[in-house]
Write a protein that holds these residues in place. Structure first.
Motif, PDB file in Angstrom:
ATOM      1  N   ASP A 129      -3.467   2.948  11.061  1.00  0.00           N
ATOM      2  CA  ASP A 129      -3.232   4.001  11.822  1.00  0.00           C
ATOM      3  C   ASP A 129      -1.732   4.010  12.196  1.00  0.00           C
ATOM      4  O   ASP A 129      -1.208   5.240  12.093  1.00  0.00           O
ATOM      5  CB  ASP A 129      -3.998   3.883  13.376  1.00  0.00           C
ATOM      6  N   ASP A 130      -1.166   3.177  12.502  1.00  0.00           N
ATOM      7  CA  ASP A 130       0.308   2.930  12.974  1.00  0.00           C
ATOM      8  C   ASP A 130       1.021   3.200  11.915  1.00  0.00           C
ATOM      9  O   ASP A 130       2.202   3.942  11.976  1.00  0.00           O
ATOM     10  CB  ASP A 130       0.848   1.581  13.563  1.00  0.00           C
ATOM     11  N   ALA A 131       0.682   2.968  10.507  1.00  0.00           N
ATOM     12  CA  ALA A 131       1.370   3.467   9.419  1.00  0.00           C
ATOM     13  C   ALA A 131       1.164   4.806   8.891  1.00  0.00           C
ATOM     14  O   ALA A 131       1.889   5.251   8.052  1.00  0.00           O
ATOM     15  CB  ALA A 131       1.016   2.468   8.322  1.00  0.00           C
ATOM     16  N   GLY A 132       0.188   5.632   9.736  1.00  0.00           N
ATOM     17  CA  GLY A 132      -0.103   6.895   9.348  1.00  0.00           C
ATOM     18  C   GLY A 132      -0.987   7.147   8.262  1.00  0.00           C
ATOM     19  O   GLY A 132      -0.954   8.102   7.549  1.00  0.00           O
ATOM     20  N   LEU A 133      -1.810   6.180   7.766  1.00  0.00           N
ATOM     21  CA  LEU A 133      -2.507   6.107   6.532  1.00  0.00           C
ATOM     22  C   LEU A 133      -3.976   6.448   7.187  1.00  0.00           C
ATOM     23  O   LEU A 133      -4.438   5.571   7.794  1.00  0.00           O
ATOM     24  CB  LEU A 133      -2.397   5.136   5.762  1.00  0.00           C
ATOM     25  N   ALA A 134      -4.333   7.294   6.672  1.00  0.00           N
ATOM     26  CA  ALA A 134      -6.050   7.832   6.988  1.00  0.00           C
ATOM     27  C   ALA A 134      -6.777   7.136   5.964  1.00  0.00           C
ATOM     28  O   ALA A 134      -6.486   6.580   4.860  1.00  0.00           O
ATOM     29  CB  ALA A 134      -6.105   9.346   6.918  1.00  0.00           C
ATOM     30  N   ARG A 135      -7.867   6.885   6.527  1.00  0.00           N
ATOM     31  CA  ARG A 135      -8.882   6.176   5.655  1.00  0.00           C
ATOM     32  C   ARG A 135      -9.241   7.102   4.466  1.00  0.00           C
ATOM     33  O   ARG A 135      -9.372   8.142   4.495  1.00  0.00           O
ATOM     34  CB  ARG A 135     -10.336   6.078   6.251  1.00  0.00           C
ATOM     35  N   GLY A 136      -8.991   6.620   3.244  1.00  0.00           N
ATOM     36  CA  GLY A 136      -9.227   7.246   1.751  1.00  0.00           C
ATOM     37  C   GLY A 136      -7.941   7.626   1.299  1.00  0.00           C
ATOM     38  O   GLY A 136      -7.852   8.247   0.060  1.00  0.00           O
ATOM     39  N   GLU A 137      -6.859   7.533   2.041  1.00  0.00           N
ATOM     40  CA  GLU A 137      -5.604   7.970   1.722  1.00  0.00           C
ATOM     41  C   GLU A 137      -5.075   7.299   0.545  1.00  0.00           C
ATOM     42  O   GLU A 137      -4.357   7.765  -0.452  1.00  0.00           O
ATOM     43  CB  GLU A 137      -4.717   8.317   2.746  1.00  0.00           C
ATOM     44  N   VAL A 138      -5.257   5.797   0.646  1.00  0.00           N
ATOM     45  CA  VAL A 138      -5.112   4.807  -0.569  1.00  0.00           C
ATOM     46  C   VAL A 138      -6.366   4.768  -1.469  1.00  0.00           C
ATOM     47  O   VAL A 138      -7.341   4.198  -0.488  1.00  0.00           O
ATOM     48  CB  VAL A 138      -4.653   3.614   0.262  1.00  0.00           C
ATOM     49  N   ALA A 139      -6.298   4.669  -2.619  1.00  0.00           N
ATOM     50  CA  ALA A 139      -7.315   4.463  -3.378  1.00  0.00           C
ATOM     51  C   ALA A 139      -8.179   2.912  -2.977  1.00  0.00           C
ATOM     52  O   ALA A 139      -7.259   1.990  -3.044  1.00  0.00           O
ATOM     53  CB  ALA A 139      -7.091   4.416  -4.813  1.00  0.00           C
ATOM     54  N   PRO A 140      -9.330   2.896  -2.617  1.00  0.00           N
ATOM     55  CA  PRO A 140      -9.840   1.649  -2.257  1.00  0.00           C
ATOM     56  C   PRO A 140      -9.514   0.527  -2.894  1.00  0.00           C
ATOM     57  O   PRO A 140      -9.247  -0.664  -2.594  1.00  0.00           O
ATOM     58  CB  PRO A 140     -11.430   2.044  -2.291  1.00  0.00           C
ATOM     59  N   GLU A 141      -9.320   0.427  -4.486  1.00  0.00           N
ATOM     60  CA  GLU A 141      -9.156  -0.507  -5.239  1.00  0.00           C
ATOM     61  C   GLU A 141      -7.502  -0.942  -5.310  1.00  0.00           C
ATOM     62  O   GLU A 141      -7.313  -1.977  -5.732  1.00  0.00           O
ATOM     63  CB  GLU A 141      -9.639  -0.223  -6.576  1.00  0.00           C
ATOM     64  N   ARG A 142      -6.848  -0.036  -4.637  1.00  0.00           N
ATOM     65  CA  ARG A 142      -5.275  -0.488  -4.457  1.00  0.00           C
ATOM     66  C   ARG A 142      -5.043  -0.778  -3.160  1.00  0.00           C
ATOM     67  O   ARG A 142      -3.816  -0.988  -2.816  1.00  0.00           O
ATOM     68  CB  ARG A 142      -4.654   1.070  -4.877  1.00  0.00           C
ATOM     69  N   LEU A 143      -6.136  -1.101  -2.144  1.00  0.00           N
ATOM     70  CA  LEU A 143      -5.772  -1.420  -0.792  1.00  0.00           C
ATOM     71  C   LEU A 143      -6.293  -3.067  -0.667  1.00  0.00           C
ATOM     72  O   LEU A 143      -7.464  -3.160  -0.809  1.00  0.00           O
ATOM     73  CB  LEU A 143      -6.509  -0.588   0.209  1.00  0.00           C
ATOM     74  N   SER A 144      -5.442  -3.660  -0.170  1.00  0.00           N
ATOM     75  CA  SER A 144      -5.693  -5.125  -0.062  1.00  0.00           C
ATOM     76  C   SER A 144      -5.463  -5.841   1.082  1.00  0.00           C
ATOM     77  O   SER A 144      -4.904  -5.217   2.153  1.00  0.00           O
ATOM     78  CB  SER A 144      -5.062  -6.102  -1.024  1.00  0.00           C
ATOM     79  N   ILE A 145      -6.323  -6.934   1.502  1.00  0.00           N
ATOM     80  CA  ILE A 145      -6.331  -7.431   2.830  1.00  0.00           C
ATOM     81  C   ILE A 145      -5.903  -8.939   2.741  1.00  0.00           C
ATOM     82  O   ILE A 145      -6.481  -9.546   2.003  1.00  0.00           O
ATOM     83  CB  ILE A 145      -7.522  -7.353   3.865  1.00  0.00           C
ATOM     84  N   VAL A 146      -4.945  -9.550   3.376  1.00  0.00           N
ATOM     85  CA  VAL A 146      -4.451 -10.960   3.292  1.00  0.00           C
ATOM     86  C   VAL A 146      -4.620 -11.340   4.727  1.00  0.00           C
ATOM     87  O   VAL A 146      -3.663 -10.909   5.354  1.00  0.00           O
ATOM     88  CB  VAL A 146      -3.455 -11.542   2.442  1.00  0.00           C
ATOM     89  N   GLN A 147      -5.183 -12.471   5.017  1.00  0.00           N
ATOM     90  CA  GLN A 147      -5.331 -12.618   6.549  1.00  0.00           C
ATOM     91  C   GLN A 147      -4.946 -14.305   6.442  1.00  0.00           C
ATOM     92  O   GLN A 147      -5.196 -14.966   5.325  1.00  0.00           O
ATOM     93  CB  GLN A 147      -6.786 -12.643   7.245  1.00  0.00           C
ATOM     94  N   SER A 148      -4.506 -14.847   7.534  1.00  0.00           N
ATOM     95  CA  SER A 148      -4.542 -16.106   7.610  1.00  0.00           C
ATOM     96  C   SER A 148      -4.926 -16.757   9.048  1.00  0.00           C
ATOM     97  O   SER A 148      -4.774 -16.051  10.071  1.00  0.00           O
ATOM     98  CB  SER A 148      -2.759 -16.403   8.021  1.00  0.00           C
ATOM     99  N   SER A 149      -5.521 -17.930   9.002  1.00  0.00           N
ATOM    100  CA  SER A 149      -6.039 -18.630  10.097  1.00  0.00           C
ATOM    101  C   SER A 149      -6.070 -20.184   9.703  1.00  0.00           C
ATOM    102  O   SER A 149      -6.429 -20.599   8.941  1.00  0.00           O
ATOM    103  CB  SER A 149      -7.561 -18.128  10.459  1.00  0.00           C
ATOM    104  N   SER A 150      -5.597 -20.905  10.772  1.00  0.00           N
ATOM    105  CA  SER A 150      -5.519 -22.147  10.559  1.00  0.00           C
ATOM    106  C   SER A 150      -6.592 -23.121  10.698  1.00  0.00           C
ATOM    107  O   SER A 150      -6.778 -24.307   9.969  1.00  0.00           O
ATOM    108  CB  SER A 150      -4.394 -22.872  11.513  1.00  0.00           C
ATOM    109  N   ARG A 151      -7.495 -22.468  11.495  1.00  0.00           N
ATOM    110  CA  ARG A 151      -8.840 -23.039  11.806  1.00  0.00           C
ATOM    111  C   ARG A 151      -9.903 -22.558  11.758  1.00  0.00           C
ATOM    112  O   ARG A 151     -11.272 -23.051  11.764  1.00  0.00           O
ATOM    113  CB  ARG A 151      -8.793 -23.911  13.085  1.00  0.00           C
TER     114      ARG A 151
END
Length: 430
Positions: free
Chosen positions: A101-123
């Motif tokens: 939302d902060d980037a101004g991107l609405a759901r579906g504006e980026v092709a789903p297969e071109r949208l990735s998520i990388v998260q980090s958690s130590s534990r």
């Protein structure tokens, strides 16, 4: 667009940060985050969780998220789904949504297969596992279809966030202790530069305020985990002679990264340009970083050389800044090794945001990069809170007096971790 046939982007097309989403203590959005970071307004408060008192642990300060209202932060999420998730999952989902939302991107504006998520958690989800193992007789923490599986997996915050926003690209969670946030951004850079993704949501989530984690750090000796303080807000004192260690911090934060050409094409606001990432495992000591400063200095100089910049151009260094003796002096020595011809008064300002949000381990690098990017955008250096009596080894500029206007276009973020790990990210004003 099918990512398998995507063309490799122009190497000169930089990666930029266009969105910040957060669920941090006292911090619902990027605007409030900047206000706290800029002024060094601590979110570390008194810790009154009964499990700490029952364990007899002298830990009295932490940056705590508090109750999380998913109805406000995640409107539209079916209640039947929310009931199966825990606070860690819901907070991460909110941070991911808000970054888009902060980037101004609405759901579906980026092709789903071109949208990735990388998260980090130590534990991962320590709180749920602790509850499960200490469940009262007659109660079943696994009750409910999928509940235990969702709440017990470290990767579920990312995968469930992907379902929520419709991300079908690479979705993964990495665990590299306190450099994990940097590693998540580094992996995002590879995805974008290779053409495998058009947008990557790189973030971290950490909920370490449990007695077992406190015991781990208490076992390392005095000066690692801050003990009782008259004012919890002053518990974390980076680069200070009277440092006492860090406080635990919790929450979630996600950054939206994309190629600059696409950001400009859609008229997006850009916080900063992410020039590059360099990571090194010293393969030396399991718990202590290079105390001479040569290794860290070489990683920083190597990255700057790679992106066509020089150490002399640095306008700010966002330190890992844990308020532990080894970290403080190692960073200071590295800065002097990086710029050996500079007198202390000529070294670039070097700060820490740990007094604000505590030590968030796998999320720490994400907070650092977000903070540094906002400093570049606003051309204003954030205060390092609680720095009043400099350690003689750290006696140079830490922006201790308060936020400061500045003209600079280059900064680096530093991260260090157990396992002999060093990481640096270079950022540039747009």
């Amino acid at each position: 667009m099918d990512s398998r046939t995507a063309s490799v982007p122009d190497p000169s097309d930089s990666v930029v940060l266009t969105g910040i989403g957060c669920a941090l203590p006292g911090t619902p959005d990027a605007e409030v985050f900047w206000s706290h970071i800029e002024t060094g307004t601590s979110q570390v408060t008194g810790l009154d969780r009964p499990e700490f008192a029952a364990a007899g642990l002298p830990v009295h300060a932490a940056a705590q998220l508090g109750p999380f209202d998913h109805l406000t932060r995640l409107p539209g999420l079916p209640e039947a789904h929310a009931a199966k998730y825990n606070r860690e999952i819901l907070a991460t989902m909110a941070a991911v949504r808000d970054a888009l939302d902060d980037a101004g991107l609405a759901r579906g504006e980026v092709a789903p297969e071109r949208l990735s998520i990388v998260q980090s958690s130590s534990r991962g989800p320590l709180s749920w596992w602790r509850e499960a193992m200490h469940a009262e007789p007659g109660t079943d923490p696994y009750q409910g279809k999928g509940t235990g599986m969702f709440r017990g997996l470290a990767g579920c915050p990312a995968t469930l966030a992907a379902i929520d926003v419709g991300a079908r690209g690479l979705v993964t969670t990495i665990s590299s202790a306190c450099v994990g946030g940097h590693h998540a951004i580094g992996l995002a850079l590879r995805e974008l530069r290779s053409g495998a993704a058009d947008v990557v949501l790189a973030g971290g989530h950490e909920f370490p305020i449990v007695p077992e984690v406190a015991r781990c750090y208490r076992a390392l000796g005095d000066g690692v985990l801050s003990p009782e303080s008259e004012d919890p807000a002053t518990a974390v004192r980076p680069y200070d002679r009277d440092r006492r260690g860090f406080a635990l911090g919790e929450g979630a934060m996600t950054l939206c990264l994309e190629r600059e050409s696409s950001a400009r094409e859609r008229g997006a606001r850009i916080y900063a340009r992410v020039l590059g990432h360099r990571a090194l495992n010293e393969a030396h000591h399991a718990t202590s970083m290079d105390l001479v400063g040569d290794v860290t200095a070489s990683v920083v100089s190597g990255l700057l050389d790679e992106v066509g910049r020089k150490p002399e151009e640095l306008g700010y260094v966002c330190g890992h800044g844990t308020a532990t003796r080894y970290n403080d002096i190692a960073e200071s020595r590295a800065l002097r090794r990086l710029l050996p011809r500079h007198a202390d008064e000529d070294l670039p300002p070097h700060g820490s945001n740990k007094p604000v949000y505590g030590h968030t381990f796998g999320m720490a690098g994400i907070i650092n990069v977000a903070a540094t990017s906002l400093m570049l955008r606003h051309q204003r250096l954030a205060r390092t809170a609680n720095h009043t009596t400099p350690d003689p080894e750290c006696a140079y500029d830490h922006v201790a007096e308060g936020p400061r206007d500045a003209e600079f276009d280059l900064a680096v973020s530093l991260s260090f971790a157990f396992g002999s790990q060093t990481s640096v990210i270079a950022l540039e004003r747009v």
